[in-house]
Design a protein around this motif. Structure first.
Motif, PDB file in Angstrom:
ATOM      1  N   ASP A  22       0.870  -1.167   0.000  1.00 16.10           N
ATOM      2  CA  ASP A  22       0.000   0.000   0.000  1.00 16.10           C
ATOM      3  C   ASP A  22       0.911   1.223   0.000  1.00 16.10           C
ATOM      4  O   ASP A  22       1.995   1.196   0.593  1.00 16.10           O
ATOM      5  CB  ASP A  22      -0.868   0.028   1.254  1.00 16.10           C
ATOM      6  N   SER A  23       0.486   2.290  -0.654  1.00 17.87           N
ATOM      7  CA  SER A  23       1.329   3.485  -0.640  1.00 17.87           C
ATOM      8  C   SER A  23       0.478   4.741  -0.639  1.00 17.87           C
ATOM      9  O   SER A  23      -0.673   4.737  -1.068  1.00 17.87           O
ATOM     10  CB  SER A  23       2.287   3.499  -1.832  1.00 17.87           C
ATOM     11  N   THR A  24       1.082   5.804  -0.150  1.00 19.38           N
ATOM     12  CA  THR A  24       0.461   7.116  -0.097  1.00 19.38           C
ATOM     13  C   THR A  24       1.444   8.128  -0.659  1.00 19.38           C
ATOM     14  O   THR A  24       2.606   8.161  -0.238  1.00 19.38           O
ATOM     15  CB  THR A  24       0.114   7.499   1.356  1.00 19.38           C
ATOM     16  N   TYR A 134       5.378   3.801   1.718  1.00 18.72           N
ATOM     17  CA  TYR A 134       4.942   2.450   1.398  1.00 18.72           C
ATOM     18  C   TYR A 134       4.736   1.667   2.697  1.00 18.72           C
ATOM     19  O   TYR A 134       5.528   1.801   3.644  1.00 18.72           O
ATOM     20  CB  TYR A 134       6.001   1.734   0.551  1.00 18.72           C
ATOM     21  N   CYS A 135       3.704   0.843   2.738  1.00 17.26           N
ATOM     22  CA  CYS A 135       3.383   0.071   3.926  1.00 17.26           C
ATOM     23  C   CYS A 135       3.037  -1.366   3.560  1.00 17.26           C
ATOM     24  O   CYS A 135       2.392  -1.621   2.541  1.00 17.26           O
ATOM     25  CB  CYS A 135       2.185   0.656   4.664  1.00 17.26           C
ATOM     26  N   TYR A 137       1.440  -4.740   5.705  1.00 23.30           N
ATOM     27  CA  TYR A 137       0.871  -5.163   7.001  1.00 23.30           C
ATOM     28  C   TYR A 137       0.842  -6.656   7.106  1.00 23.30           C
ATOM     29  O   TYR A 137       0.712  -7.379   6.194  1.00 23.30           O
ATOM     30  CB  TYR A 137      -0.542  -4.616   7.165  1.00 23.30           C
TER      31      TYR A 137
END
Length: 137
Positions: A22-24, A134-135, A137
């Motif tokens: 996931d990214s922002t 970037y993540c 989890y």
């Protein structure tokens, strides 16, 4: 359970890996020339890297987006890469503040300027580069 957080420019990690995270979007980064207020180019609104051909250049540390971008610009214009070793941002700021040469930084570095250093946008035909968080989890 492992979680990961990575702050990086879009081109710093393989696209196949980035697609799994996931990214922002955080911000666009723009390169700047960091030079002493008495430098002949200090009053310009932008600087072409070719205008620095006679200057002593303190390069950013390898492995970072700024170093990659500056190296790309030197190659793009057919200029020889500066032969001095690379320095940390703090070391480069100190040397520029003593008018020993010029260096490069992100325009964001200019938000905490030293009084005798100017940050002039570097003309860049490739445009800005995006920084993302970037993540996994």
């Amino acid at each position: 359970d492992n979680s990961y957080i990575l702050l990086a420019s879009e081109n710093d990690i393989p696209q196949s890996f980035a697609n799994e995270l996931d990214s922002t979007f955080l911000f666009e980064a723009h390169a700047a020339v960091m030079l002493h207020q008495d430098h002949p180019l200090a009053k310009k609104t932008s600087i072409d890297i070719r205008e620095l051909a006679e200057d002593r250049i303190f390069m950013p540390s390898p492995g970072y987006p700024l170093h990659k971008r500056v190296t790309t610009l030197y190659k793009y214009y057919g200029l020889p890469l500066p032969t001095d070793i690379s320095y940390s941002l703090l070391a480069r700021r100190q040397m520029v503040s003593q008018n020993l040469g010029v260096s490069f930084s992100s325009l964001y570095t200019g938000h905490t300027p030293l009084p005798n250093i100017r940050y002039i946008p570097l003309e860049d035909p490739f445009g800005a580069w995006n920084t993302r968080l970037y993540c996994a989890y």
